[in-house]
Design a protein around this motif. Structure first.
Motif, PDB file in Angstrom:
ATOM      1  N   LEU A  57       0.828  -1.211   0.000  1.00  0.00           N
ATOM      2  CA  LEU A  57       0.000   0.000   0.000  1.00  0.00           C
ATOM      3  C   LEU A  57       0.859   1.255   0.000  1.00  0.00           C
ATOM      4  CD1 LEU A  57      -2.857  -0.970   2.486  1.00  0.00           C
ATOM      5  CD2 LEU A  57      -3.031  -0.649   0.017  1.00  0.00           C
ATOM      6  N   ASN A  58       1.925   1.225   0.794  1.00  0.00           N
ATOM      7  CA  ASN A  58       2.841   2.375   0.825  1.00  0.00           C
ATOM      8  C   ASN A  58       3.507   2.573  -0.537  1.00  0.00           C
ATOM      9  OD1 ASN A  58       2.248   2.862   3.510  1.00  0.00           O
ATOM     10  ND2 ASN A  58       3.973   1.675   4.260  1.00  0.00           N
ATOM     11  N   LEU A  59       3.908   1.479  -1.156  1.00  0.00           N
ATOM     12  CA  LEU A  59       4.537   1.555  -2.471  1.00  0.00           C
ATOM     13  C   LEU A  59       3.540   2.056  -3.517  1.00  0.00           C
ATOM     14  CD1 LEU A  59       7.024   1.096  -4.216  1.00  0.00           C
ATOM     15  CD2 LEU A  59       6.311  -1.296  -4.452  1.00  0.00           C
ATOM     16  N   ASP A  60       2.296   1.598  -3.431  1.00  0.00           N
ATOM     17  CA  ASP A  60       1.246   2.065  -4.346  1.00  0.00           C
ATOM     18  C   ASP A  60       1.111   3.585  -4.249  1.00  0.00           C
ATOM     19  OD1 ASP A  60      -1.279   1.499  -6.034  1.00  0.00           O
ATOM     20  OD2 ASP A  60      -2.063   2.626  -4.321  1.00  0.00           O
ATOM     21  N   GLN A  61       1.082   4.113  -3.044  1.00  0.00           N
ATOM     22  CA  GLN A  61       0.961   5.560  -2.854  1.00  0.00           C
ATOM     23  C   GLN A  61       2.167   6.298  -3.421  1.00  0.00           C
ATOM     24  OE1 GLN A  61       0.282   6.075   1.336  1.00  0.00           O
ATOM     25  NE2 GLN A  61      -1.893   5.621   1.157  1.00  0.00           N
ATOM     26  N   GLU A  62       3.342   5.726  -3.249  1.00  0.00           N
ATOM     27  CA  GLU A  62       4.562   6.365  -3.752  1.00  0.00           C
ATOM     28  C   GLU A  62       4.578   6.387  -5.283  1.00  0.00           C
ATOM     29  OE1 GLU A  62       8.134   8.417  -3.174  1.00  0.00           O
ATOM     30  OE2 GLU A  62       6.525   7.916  -1.787  1.00  0.00           O
ATOM     31  N   VAL A  63       4.171   5.287  -5.893  1.00  0.00           N
ATOM     32  CA  VAL A  63       4.118   5.243  -7.359  1.00  0.00           C
ATOM     33  C   VAL A  63       3.095   6.248  -7.869  1.00  0.00           C
ATOM     34  CG1 VAL A  63       3.565   3.813  -9.370  1.00  0.00           C
ATOM     35  CG2 VAL A  63       4.932   2.857  -7.502  1.00  0.00           C
ATOM     36  N   ARG A  64       1.925   6.309  -7.222  1.00  0.00           N
ATOM     37  CA  ARG A  64       0.902   7.274  -7.639  1.00  0.00           C
ATOM     38  C   ARG A  64       1.396   8.707  -7.517  1.00  0.00           C
ATOM     39  NH1 ARG A  64      -4.167   6.624  -4.522  1.00  0.00           N
ATOM     40  NH2 ARG A  64      -3.008   5.400  -3.044  1.00  0.00           N
ATOM     41  N   ARG A  65       2.251   8.947  -6.535  1.00  0.00           N
ATOM     42  CA  ARG A  65       2.816  10.290  -6.351  1.00  0.00           C
ATOM     43  C   ARG A  65       3.719  10.679  -7.518  1.00  0.00           C
ATOM     44  NH1 ARG A  65       6.914  12.869  -3.814  1.00  0.00           N
ATOM     45  NH2 ARG A  65       8.028  11.015  -3.171  1.00  0.00           N
ATOM     46  N   HIS A  66       4.408   9.696  -8.091  1.00  0.00           N
ATOM     47  CA  HIS A  66       5.339   9.964  -9.197  1.00  0.00           C
ATOM     48  C   HIS A  66       4.675   9.926 -10.572  1.00  0.00           C
ATOM     49  CE1 HIS A  66       8.397   9.338  -6.113  1.00  0.00           C
ATOM     50  NE2 HIS A  66       9.174  10.031  -6.909  1.00  0.00           N
ATOM     51  N   ALA A  67       3.590   9.188 -10.698  1.00  0.00           N
ATOM     52  CA  ALA A  67       2.870   9.085 -11.983  1.00  0.00           C
ATOM     53  C   ALA A  67       1.730  10.105 -11.949  1.00  0.00           C
ATOM     54  CB  ALA A  67       2.327   7.676 -12.176  1.00  0.00           C
ATOM     55  N   PRO A  68       1.823  11.162 -12.727  1.00  0.00           N
ATOM     56  CA  PRO A  68       0.825  12.238 -12.655  1.00  0.00           C
ATOM     57  C   PRO A  68      -0.599  11.743 -12.874  1.00  0.00           C
ATOM     58  CG  PRO A  68       2.634  12.834 -14.126  1.00  0.00           C
ATOM     59  CD  PRO A  68       2.826  11.399 -13.761  1.00  0.00           C
ATOM     60  N   ALA A  69      -1.514  12.353 -12.145  1.00  0.00           N
ATOM     61  CA  ALA A  69      -2.933  12.045 -12.315  1.00  0.00           C
ATOM     62  C   ALA A  69      -3.358  12.404 -13.734  1.00  0.00           C
ATOM     63  CB  ALA A  69      -3.766  12.832 -11.309  1.00  0.00           C
ATOM     64  N   VAL A  70      -4.331  11.675 -14.239  1.00  0.00           N
ATOM     65  CA  VAL A  70      -4.851  11.925 -15.583  1.00  0.00           C
ATOM     66  C   VAL A  70      -6.127  12.749 -15.438  1.00  0.00           C
ATOM     67  CG1 VAL A  70      -5.771  10.873 -17.677  1.00  0.00           C
ATOM     68  CG2 VAL A  70      -3.858   9.801 -16.482  1.00  0.00           C
ATOM     69  N   ASP A  71      -6.002  14.042 -15.669  1.00  0.00           N
ATOM     70  CA  ASP A  71      -7.179  14.905 -15.583  1.00  0.00           C
ATOM     71  C   ASP A  71      -7.381  15.667 -16.893  1.00  0.00           C
ATOM     72  OD1 ASP A  71      -5.022  16.549 -15.308  1.00  0.00           O
ATOM     73  OD2 ASP A  71      -5.653  17.453 -13.419  1.00  0.00           O
ATOM     74  N   TRP A  72      -6.837  15.103 -17.965  1.00  0.00           N
ATOM     75  CA  TRP A  72      -7.009  15.637 -19.307  1.00  0.00           C
ATOM     76  C   TRP A  72      -7.045  14.449 -20.261  1.00  0.00           C
ATOM     77  CZ3 TRP A  72      -2.573  15.286 -16.577  1.00  0.00           C
ATOM     78  CH2 TRP A  72      -1.489  14.655 -17.178  1.00  0.00           C
ATOM     79  N   GLU A  73      -7.492  14.660 -21.479  1.00  0.00           N
ATOM     80  CA  GLU A  73      -7.560  13.558 -22.433  1.00  0.00           C
ATOM     81  C   GLU A  73      -6.157  13.281 -22.979  1.00  0.00           C
ATOM     82  OE1 GLU A  73      -9.607  13.115 -26.626  1.00  0.00           O
ATOM     83  OE2 GLU A  73     -11.069  13.108 -24.981  1.00  0.00           O
ATOM     84  N   ILE A  74      -5.708  12.050 -22.805  1.00  0.00           N
ATOM     85  CA  ILE A  74      -4.363  11.670 -23.230  1.00  0.00           C
ATOM     86  C   ILE A  74      -4.382  10.214 -23.689  1.00  0.00           C
ATOM     87  CG2 ILE A  74      -3.639  10.970 -20.902  1.00  0.00           C
ATOM     88  CD1 ILE A  74      -0.876  12.244 -21.602  1.00  0.00           C
ATOM     89  N   SER A  75      -3.577   9.923 -24.696  1.00  0.00           N
ATOM     90  CA  SER A  75      -3.501   8.539 -25.170  1.00  0.00           C
ATOM     91  C   SER A  75      -2.559   7.744 -24.269  1.00  0.00           C
ATOM     92  CB  SER A  75      -2.995   8.488 -26.614  1.00  0.00           C
ATOM     93  OG  SER A  75      -1.622   8.802 -26.663  1.00  0.00           O
ATOM     94  N   ARG A  76      -2.707   6.439 -24.338  1.00  0.00           N
ATOM     95  CA  ARG A  76      -1.843   5.556 -23.549  1.00  0.00           C
ATOM     96  C   ARG A  76      -0.374   5.749 -23.939  1.00  0.00           C
ATOM     97  NH1 ARG A  76      -4.465   0.815 -21.359  1.00  0.00           N
ATOM     98  NH2 ARG A  76      -2.649  -0.408 -21.937  1.00  0.00           N
TER      99      ARG A  76
END
Length: 91
Positions: A57-76
């Motif tokens: 869970l801690n690692l999941d939070q850390e990865v999410r912190r480094h991978a920007p949230a997707v709040d715009w339309e973007i391709s994979r």
């Protein structure tokens, strides 16, 4: 006696980010990525590598912190480039 190098949380974050970028770049890289997709991909990669529990869970939070949230339309494919760049700064 040789001791194996210590794997740090930053190493884990980098490896997961690079694995995510690889997944996003293969397959239908032109398909739109959503925030739900991002969260699911991260959780899947973390639990595949580290199982469940507090460290995962801690690692999941850390990865999410480094991978920007997707709040715009973007391709994979475009997001794969962003995540790959983020992996370089995951130390």
């Amino acid at each position: 006696m040789n001791t194996p190098p210590t794997v740090t949380a930053a190493d884990d974050v980098r490896e997961i980010l690079l694995a995510l970028a690889d997944q996003l770049a293969t397959g239908p890289h032109y398909r739109i990525l959503t925030e739900a997709d991002r969260l699911a991909l991260i959780l899947n990669e973390v639990t595949t590598r580290h199982g469940y529990g507090v460290p995962a869970l801690n690692l999941d939070q850390e990865v999410r912190r480094h991978a920007p949230a997707v709040d715009w339309e973007i391709s994979r494919g475009e997001y794969a480039l962003i995540v790959r760049r983020a992996a370089g700064g995951a130390l």
